[in-house]
Motif scaffolding. Structure first.
Motif, PDB file in Angstrom:
ATOM      1  N   SER A  22       0.830  -1.203   0.000  1.00 33.42           N
ATOM      2  CA  SER A  22       0.000   0.000   0.000  1.00 33.42           C
ATOM      3  C   SER A  22       0.867   1.257   0.000  1.00 33.42           C
ATOM      4  N   VAL A  23       1.978   1.221   0.734  1.00 40.26           N
ATOM      5  CA  VAL A  23       2.910   2.356   0.703  1.00 40.26           C
ATOM      6  C   VAL A  23       3.430   2.544  -0.719  1.00 40.26           C
ATOM      7  N   ARG A  24       3.801   1.440  -1.339  1.00 36.21           N
ATOM      8  CA  ARG A  24       4.354   1.510  -2.697  1.00 36.21           C
ATOM      9  C   ARG A  24       3.323   2.066  -3.682  1.00 36.21           C
ATOM     10  N   LEU A  25       2.072   1.629  -3.545  1.00 34.31           N
ATOM     11  CA  LEU A  25       1.012   2.120  -4.427  1.00 34.31           C
ATOM     12  C   LEU A  25       0.770   3.612  -4.216  1.00 34.31           C
ATOM     13  N   ALA A  26       0.786   4.049  -2.955  1.00 34.39           N
ATOM     14  CA  ALA A  26       0.586   5.467  -2.670  1.00 34.39           C
ATOM     15  C   ALA A  26       1.714   6.301  -3.261  1.00 34.39           C
ATOM     16  N   TRP A  27       2.939   5.798  -3.137  1.00 35.78           N
ATOM     17  CA  TRP A  27       4.094   6.529  -3.676  1.00 35.78           C
ATOM     18  C   TRP A  27       3.985   6.649  -5.196  1.00 35.78           C
ATOM     19  N   ARG A  28       3.488   5.613  -5.843  1.00 38.47           N
ATOM     20  CA  ARG A  28       3.325   5.668  -7.300  1.00 38.47           C
ATOM     21  C   ARG A  28       2.143   6.541  -7.701  1.00 38.47           C
ATOM     22  N   GLU A  47      15.075  10.293  -2.794  1.00 35.77           N
ATOM     23  CA  GLU A  47      13.646  10.574  -2.635  1.00 35.77           C
ATOM     24  C   GLU A  47      13.187  10.302  -1.210  1.00 35.77           C
ATOM     25  N   ALA A  48      13.670   9.235  -0.600  1.00 39.12           N
ATOM     26  CA  ALA A  48      13.302   8.945   0.789  1.00 39.12           C
ATOM     27  C   ALA A  48      13.752  10.067   1.714  1.00 39.12           C
ATOM     28  N   LEU A  49      14.933  10.624   1.457  1.00 35.20           N
ATOM     29  CA  LEU A  49      15.411  11.750   2.269  1.00 35.20           C
ATOM     30  C   LEU A  49      14.533  12.982   2.072  1.00 35.20           C
ATOM     31  N   ASP A  51      10.959   5.831  14.645  1.00 33.31           N
ATOM     32  CA  ASP A  51      11.717   7.073  14.526  1.00 33.31           C
ATOM     33  C   ASP A  51      11.925   7.370  13.051  1.00 33.31           C
ATOM     34  N   MET A  52      12.281   8.605  12.734  1.00 29.11           N
ATOM     35  CA  MET A  52      12.331   9.024  11.342  1.00 29.11           C
ATOM     36  C   MET A  52      13.459   8.358  10.558  1.00 29.11           C
ATOM     37  N   ALA A  53      14.588   8.121  11.189  1.00 32.43           N
ATOM     38  CA  ALA A  53      15.676   7.437  10.482  1.00 32.43           C
ATOM     39  C   ALA A  53      15.246   6.029  10.080  1.00 32.43           C
ATOM     40  N   SER A  54      14.520   5.355  10.955  1.00 36.18           N
ATOM     41  CA  SER A  54      14.020   4.019  10.609  1.00 36.18           C
ATOM     42  C   SER A  54      13.006   4.096   9.474  1.00 36.18           C
ATOM     43  N   ALA A  55      12.183   5.134   9.474  1.00 36.63           N
ATOM     44  CA  ALA A  55      11.224   5.299   8.389  1.00 36.63           C
ATOM     45  C   ALA A  55      11.937   5.470   7.052  1.00 36.63           C
ATOM     46  N   VAL A  56      13.022   6.241   7.045  1.00 38.80           N
ATOM     47  CA  VAL A  56      13.799   6.419   5.816  1.00 38.80           C
ATOM     48  C   VAL A  56      14.387   5.078   5.371  1.00 38.80           C
ATOM     49  N   ARG A  57      14.984   4.343   6.313  1.00 38.89           N
ATOM     50  CA  ARG A  57      15.549   3.039   5.959  1.00 38.89           C
ATOM     51  C   ARG A  57      14.469   2.111   5.420  1.00 38.89           C
ATOM     52  N   ASN A  58      13.294   2.116   6.032  1.00 34.64           N
ATOM     53  CA  ASN A  58      12.208   1.253   5.560  1.00 34.64           C
ATOM     54  C   ASN A  58      11.797   1.617   4.142  1.00 34.64           C
ATOM     55  N   CYS A  59      11.762   2.906   3.835  1.00 43.41           N
ATOM     56  CA  CYS A  59      11.420   3.323   2.469  1.00 43.41           C
ATOM     57  C   CYS A  59      12.407   2.754   1.454  1.00 43.41           C
ATOM     58  N   ILE A  93      10.464  -0.718   0.682  1.00 43.84           N
ATOM     59  CA  ILE A  93       9.566  -0.227  -0.361  1.00 43.84           C
ATOM     60  C   ILE A  93      10.268  -0.101  -1.702  1.00 43.84           C
ATOM     61  N   GLY A  94      11.578   0.124  -1.692  1.00 48.25           N
ATOM     62  CA  GLY A  94      12.326   0.294  -2.931  1.00 48.25           C
ATOM     63  C   GLY A  94      12.355   1.719  -3.434  1.00 48.25           C
ATOM     64  N   ILE A  95      12.128   2.680  -2.542  1.00 47.59           N
ATOM     65  CA  ILE A  95      12.186   4.088  -2.916  1.00 47.59           C
ATOM     66  C   ILE A  95      13.649   4.522  -2.965  1.00 47.59           C
ATOM     67  N   PRO A  96      14.066   5.241  -4.001  1.00 46.99           N
ATOM     68  CA  PRO A  96      15.458   5.689  -4.069  1.00 46.99           C
ATOM     69  C   PRO A  96      15.825   6.534  -2.847  1.00 46.99           C
TER      70      PRO A  96
END
Length: 386
Positions: free
Chosen positions: A257-263, A335-337, A317-325, A329-332
């Motif tokens: 769902s995250v991936r679909l929202a990002w697209r 872009e995650a930053l 935490d936000m750093a973990s959210a960036v790593r998860n992206c 999720i496969g976000i570059p």
């Protein structure tokens, strides 16, 4: 003046040259003085060798209920706000909105006064306030206590007028607040977000047209996308002008769902939030339980849940959210930053000051290692190790 050197610089811009491996970031006082080639650093300017890694704009989190063992609702004071920003700074967040979920009018007044005091005293990291409720839908309240859920009354509007002078984000359900009231709130300078809502498509669209410009934690506590009734999720994904916050912890929203929202969302309209609770940065870390409205909340496998299993914010935490992206999720990475800094700054209306690295902007930065773990932050040009 000082120069930060020997790290790959991600400026937060989406343009050629926005990522540079041989750049230096110049800091003069509390401002960025420029981004130059390392060889162009003036000879008398001290150089701080970062030893590799990534230098990026400091993370900006628009939804932070707690941290460092404290919950803003329990004690909405200057000291609590200070403790929360200090706890989240360890994870790369250099600016945030202390967030008060649905509570009494007196508690809301206390929260507004505390943030006003924090802004006046320039407490590092406090950017403003997020009032998540109480003008939400009881049917989609999640963990919010039903006692204080209600449409806005004249006293509520008078209270909100006291939040002038600093960014104030208000989450409301568009079906519970008339469009004329939404317009008046937006005209008064509030940043409005739709959330905890059972809105139908047309109700959501009416709210957007009246001045709602953000959706709070997309997919969570809102009417879902259906084949014949798109709900708030469908309205948010269909409207190119609306920003959406999203919790990327692997619990609140499925990775697909995250991936679909990002697209689905236009570039720059999806940003990260943590919805963090007291365990973030607390002694005991993500195993530290807490109470909400006097009821115990336990932490299980990174999930904050009440006794009946209802999600109660996050231990993210936000750093973990960036790593998860990046990893889930496969976000570059670039872009995650941006999703953690530039885009929330855009949504809150503070992009002229924060969220990117450019001459004249606030010197709010994060240094990450190759595993995207924070090493240090700078807030107003002042460094702290993580």
């Amino acid at each position: 003046m000082q120069a930060l050197v020997n790290a790959t610089v991600h400026t937060g811009f989406d343009e050629a040259g926005a990522v540079a491996g041989d750049a230096a970031v110049l800091i003069d006082g509390d401002r960025i003085a420029g981004v130059v080639q390392r060889s162009a650093v003036p000879p008398r300017v001290p150089q701080h060798d970062l030893g590799g890694g990534i230098l990026a704009p400091g993370f900006i989190d628009l939804q932070v209920n707690g941290g460092g063992g404290l919950l803003f609702n329990d004690r909405p004071t200057l000291g609590t706000a200070r403790r929360i920003v200090e706890a989240h700074r360890r994870f790369g967040t250099t600016g945030l909105l202390p967030t008060l979920i649905t509570d009494s009018r007196s508690i809301r007044a206390t929260a507004i006064a505390a943030v006003r005091q924090a802004i006046a005293r320039r407490v590092p990291g406090v950017l403003g306030l997020h009032l998540e409720g109480p003008h939400i839908a009881a049917a989609r309240r999640g963990v919010h206590h039903p006692r204080h859920i209600a449409p806005p009354e004249p006293d509520d509007l008078a209270l909100l007028a006291g939040a002038n002078g600093f960014p104030t984000l208000l989450t409301l359900a568009p079906e519970t607040v008339p469009p004329d009231t939404v317009r008046a709130m937006a005209a008064a300078g509030l940043v409005l977000s739709a959330g905890h809502s059972a809105a139908r498509l047309e109700e959501a669209r009416a709210g957007f047209a009246a001045g709602i410009r953000i959706v709070t934690h997309l997919f969570n506590a809102m009417s879902q996308l259906g084949s014949r009734e798109p709900g708030l999720v469908g309205a948010a994904l269909d409207d190119d002008a609306v920003w959406c916050g999203i919790i990327v912890d692997g619990h609140h929203v499925h990775d697909a769902s995250v991936r679909l929202a990002w697209r689905a969302k236009p570039h720059g309209k999806l940003f990260l939030v943590t919805d963090a609770m007291p365990p973030v940065g607390a002694e005991g870390g993500d195993k530290a339980g807490f109470t909400l409205y006097g009821e115990p909340v336990r932490v299980e496998d990174g999930r904050c849940v009440t006794a009946d299993g209802t999600l109660a914010g996050s231990a993210l935490d936000m750093a973990s959210a960036v790593r998860n992206c990046v990893e889930r999720i496969g976000i570059p990475l670039d872009e995650a930053l941006r999703m953690a800094a530039a885009y929330p700054a855009d949504a809150l209306g503070i992009a002229q000051e924060r969220g990117r690295i450019r001459t004249g902007m606030a010197a709010d930065l994060v240094h990450l290692d190759e595993r995207l773990m924070p090493r240090a932050t700078w807030v107003g040009g002042k460094m702290a190790l993580c």
